[in-house]
Design an enzyme around this catalytic site. Structure first.
Site, short mmCIF file in Angstrom:
data_model
loop_
_atom_site.label_atom_id
_atom_site.label_comp_id
_atom_site.label_asym_id
_atom_site.label_seq_id
_atom_site.Cartn_x
_atom_site.Cartn_y
_atom_site.Cartn_z
N SER A 150 -42.20 -29.50 26.89
CA SER A 150 -41.06 -30.35 27.21
C SER A 150 -40.38 -30.77 25.91
O SER A 150 -39.93 -29.92 25.14
CB SER A 150 -41.51 -31.53 28.06
OG SER A 150 -40.41 -32.17 28.66
N ASP B 31 -37.42 -26.70 37.88
CA ASP B 31 -37.61 -27.80 36.94
C ASP B 31 -36.31 -28.59 36.75
O ASP B 31 -35.33 -28.04 36.26
CB ASP B 31 -38.08 -27.23 35.60
CG ASP B 31 -38.50 -28.31 34.61
OD1 ASP B 31 -38.24 -29.50 34.86
OD2 ASP B 31 -39.09 -27.95 33.59
N HIS C 273 -41.42 -28.59 36.59
CA HIS C 273 -41.78 -29.00 35.23
C HIS C 273 -43.28 -28.99 34.99
O HIS C 273 -43.74 -28.64 33.90
CB HIS C 273 -41.22 -30.39 34.97
CG HIS C 273 -41.16 -30.76 33.53
ND1 HIS C 273 -40.33 -30.13 32.63
CD2 HIS C 273 -41.82 -31.72 32.81
CE1 HIS C 273 -40.48 -30.67 31.43
NE2 HIS C 273 -41.38 -31.64 31.52
#
Length: 741
Positions: free
Chosen positions: A589, A675, A710
């Site tokens: 991320s 995501d 995600h």
């Protein structure tokens, strides 16, 4: 010819070659005879912004209808889907030799999980709530059982003992909920204070758009229509009559708080946030006196409250928001308790205020600010307040009674994770906490705040066996270029040499003030037991050394995050924990942004780089106000739409925009089609631009989960397969496995 037809025509040859990359081989006579990677078509798009010009040749990878794709991935554009599938096929062909290793590591990781496991029950009135897994289950079962012993209800002790142990009650089987679905995640659960209703939320595609259900625990009936387009969290009112939740709008942002009768009925708007840069959520205070609406971004926050005896009333502002001031509030029976950075309290303090007048004019310091002692958060029960503090990348828990007497729970080890769990009920002297370290499995304790007695409730089992004494945990400090000392936590087997010969995996994150705990992970042992050294760099951008550690690596000081990580690698090389070109860097991320940046800045240090759901297209993403996280994150990164200085600074490090002809290491980028946080096209574009730029001949690979978001796969075993894949890539990168592809 329209634009879509032109795109298809331009890329026809490349897509044909990429459709079955495992079958397409290098020209005869070339060494080695390797799978041929997909060739991404280029459609240059010129973007003018604040007098600056950039060209993006892969903007076509972003689906114009991305909001709908998040909720229904089958709507993805055909050419984008085809390219992603080609990339997945190429990666699988390149890494085919690692499949036995992946399978072996998966079985190792699975063998370290106690499959028929359960959590320590959380007592709440006449019940204890817990989760359990049965052997073979991918998902948890949510349970409760009637409570034995003595507890307090309405100020009076209640005692109940059974001759025969009561039968547990199944509240929700998430395995049944997930049956027939490629993805299913229970985001939140809650029960009414009177214990008659149970609520839960489910994300069925990985986009973090949830549907909420309410169940009657007496009949098993689902009440009312499911609540659509929720952010995941749900809360019942103190009187058990209402359910509150946060709405997620078409751009994926939380924008409204709603309520309805808990058993079904008309929906009422409670609060709407007009600033699209703010996140919002709803909950109850610890003493059930108020509903709380929390509002905030990366640097500013506000609390609104609704008295329990006026539950349908309008929310009241506790203290109006002020830029750069953060606070959150809870109620402690007879007063408000406020955790805040007000009055230049960089590492936060705790204030108290009267119930009737909670505004800042009435705040009085309860726990004053102490520089370098970062108060992460607080937990309240009737007669005690507990706080978790962080300093030098470790934590401690401090207990305070109403008279002001304090004592602490601390651990004398070089690196560990001590976590305050709090309590499920208010009128109790018992709180829960957990302890672990990189070598030591998690122990869960119940702690009597009055007597200071602790009761060990559970020690994490590792069925395949684990001896902490076989490992060494170290904490070193790496000197950064400006003199700051960056803590680094190291895990290795005692038998692993510290002479530069062992491969090293260096993990980092460094954003949003999120610290990286020195915690236990059974999965890492699949590398460490193979002679690897595993290290965590506690770099600036996190709050590992206090909130100032975060403030010193955001916006116009963001590059400190990247140089700290490089400094950590260089220090580990100097101490014999690694050597240049024999290190794999990993982050996800915003940690994927870190990976992209250090890949550009010091490619010579790494044998491989693993960017998991990497935030690498920073200038484009922070210029796209339609994306879920863009306005809320301008305080973190800067606003390149309005601020030329912010544009230039972001552009100077944005990984996608700083790729040049370099000898890059082997790279693995991962992503999820659903995501909403780091959209699939970021890793896709990064790989498309990086692959033709590298001069090393080392592979650049892309793995897109076409059925998740995600966090990756939702099942506990499916997730382990993803971890095993990434670790296999790390070993493959060190061993130059592509030479045998």
């Amino acid at each position: 010819m329209n634009r879509r037809q032109m795109i298809a025509s331009t890329a026809a040859t490349a897509l044909a070659a990429a459709a079955s990359p495992a079958l397409a081989r290098s020209p005869k006579g070339s060494l080695p005879d390797m799978p041929v990677p997909p060739v991404a078509k280029k459609i240059p798009v010129t973007i003018e912004q604040l007098g600056r010009v950039r060209v993006d040749e892969y903007q076509w990878m972003k689906d114009d209808n991305w909001q709908a794709v998040l909720r229904d991935p089958t709507l993805i554009k055909a050419d984008v889907k085809e390219h992603l599938e080609a990339e997945n096929a190429y990666r699988e062909a390149m890494m085919a030799s690692t499949e036995p290793l992946q399978a072996t590591m998966f079985e190792e990781m699975k063998g370290r999980i106690k499959q028929d496991d359960s959590s320590v029950p959380s007592p709440d009135g006449p019940w204890e709530y817990y989760t359990e897994y049965k052997t073979g289950d991918q998902h948890p079962r949510y349970m409760r059982v009637e409570r034995q012993g003595t507890w307090i209800e309405n100020g009076q002790p209640v005692t109940r003992n059974f001759v025969v142990a009561p039968t547990p009650q199944l509240l929700l089987d998430a395995n049944a909920l997930a049956e027939g679905k490629a993805y299913s995640d229970v985001g939140d659960i809650a029960w009414t204070p009177d214990h008659t209703l149970f609520g839960y939320s489910e994300d069925a595609q990985g986009s973090e758009v949830y549907r909420i259900y309410v169940k009657d625990l007496a009949t098993g009936e689902l009440l009312g229509d499911p609540i659509e387009s929720a952010s995941g969290g749900l809360t019942f009112s103190p009187d058990s009559q209402w359910i509150f939740w946060t709405n997620r709008n078409d751009n994926g942002r939380p924008d409204k708080i709603f309520r309805r009768p808990a058993r079904g009925g008309a929906i009422t708007l409670v609060y709407e946030e007009e600033d699209e840069g703010m996140f919002i959520g709803v909950g109850r205070t610890s003493d059930d006196r108020f509903m709380i609406i929390g509002i905030g971004d990366q640097e500013t926050s506000e609390t609104r409250y609704i008295p329990a005896d006026d539950i349908t009333g309008a929310p009241r502002v506790l203290e109006p928001r002020q830029v750069a001031r953060k606070y959150d509030a809870d109620h402690w029976g007879d007063r408000w308790v406020i955790h805040t950075n007000a009055d230049d309290s960089i590492d936060f303090k705790v204030c108290e205020a009267p119930t009737a007048t909670p505004g800042k004019a009435h705040w009085r310091d309860l726990i004053p600010h102490t520089p370098g002692r970062y108060i992460e958060g607080i937990s309240l029960v009737k007669d005690f307040i507990a706080r978790q503090e962080r300093a030098d990348a470790n934590t401690r828990i401090v207990i305070r009674d109403r008279a002001g007497a304090e004592h602490e729970i601390a651990v004398d080890e070089p690196a560990y994770a001590l976590t305050l769990g709090g309590a499920s009920e208010f009128d109790t002297p018992v709180m829960r906490y957990t302890y672990n370290s990189p070598s030591t499995p998690t122990s869960t304790y119940d702690y009597d705040l009055a007597t200071r007695e602790r009761t060990l409730r559970k020690v994490q089992e590792v069925p395949s066996g684990h001896n902490p004494d076989d490992y060494v945990v170290e904490r070193v400090n790496a000197p950064a270029s400006d003199g700051q000392l960056v803590p680094v936590t190291i895990l290795r087997r005692k038998t692993t040499p510290v002479n530069g010969s062992a491969p090293l995996l260096l993990y980092g994150y460094g954003s949003y003030g999120i610290p990286m705990s020195a915690s236990f992970s059974t999965n890492r042992l699949s590398l460490v037991d193979r002679g690897w050294i595993y290290a965590i760099a506690h770099i600036r951008g996190g709050s590992d050394k206090g909130w100032g550690w975060f403030l010193d690596a955001r916006r116009f000081t963001k590059k400190n995050t990247f140089t700290d990580f490089i400094a950590a690698a260089e220090h580990l090389i100097s101490t014999g924990h690694g050597k240049a070109g024999h290190i794999v860097a990993q982050g996800g991320s915003a940690g994927g942004l870190l990976m992209g940046a250090v890949n550009n800045m010091r490619p010579d240090l790494w044998a491989g780089v693993i960017g998991q759901v990497p935030f690498v297209d920073v200038i484009n993403t922070m210029s796209d106000v339609s994306l879920p996280l863009t306005p809320p994150e301008w305080p973190e990164w800067g606003n390149p739409l309005e601020d030329p200085e912010a544009y230039d600074y972001i552009a100077s490090y944005s990984p996608y925009d700083n790729i040049e002809a370099r000898a890059y290491p082997a790279v693995l980028a991962t992503g999820g089609l659903s995501d909403p946080r780091v959209t699939y096209w970021e890793p896709e574009k990064w790989v498309a631009r990086l692959r033709p730029a590298t001069t090393s001949g080392k592979p650049v690979l892309l793995k897109i989960n076409m059925e998740a978001g995600h966090a990756g796969s939702s099942g506990r075993f499916d997730y382990l397969k993803e971890v095993a894949h990434d670790y296999a890539f790390a070993i493959w990168a060190i061993d130059k496995g592509w030479e045998r592809a």
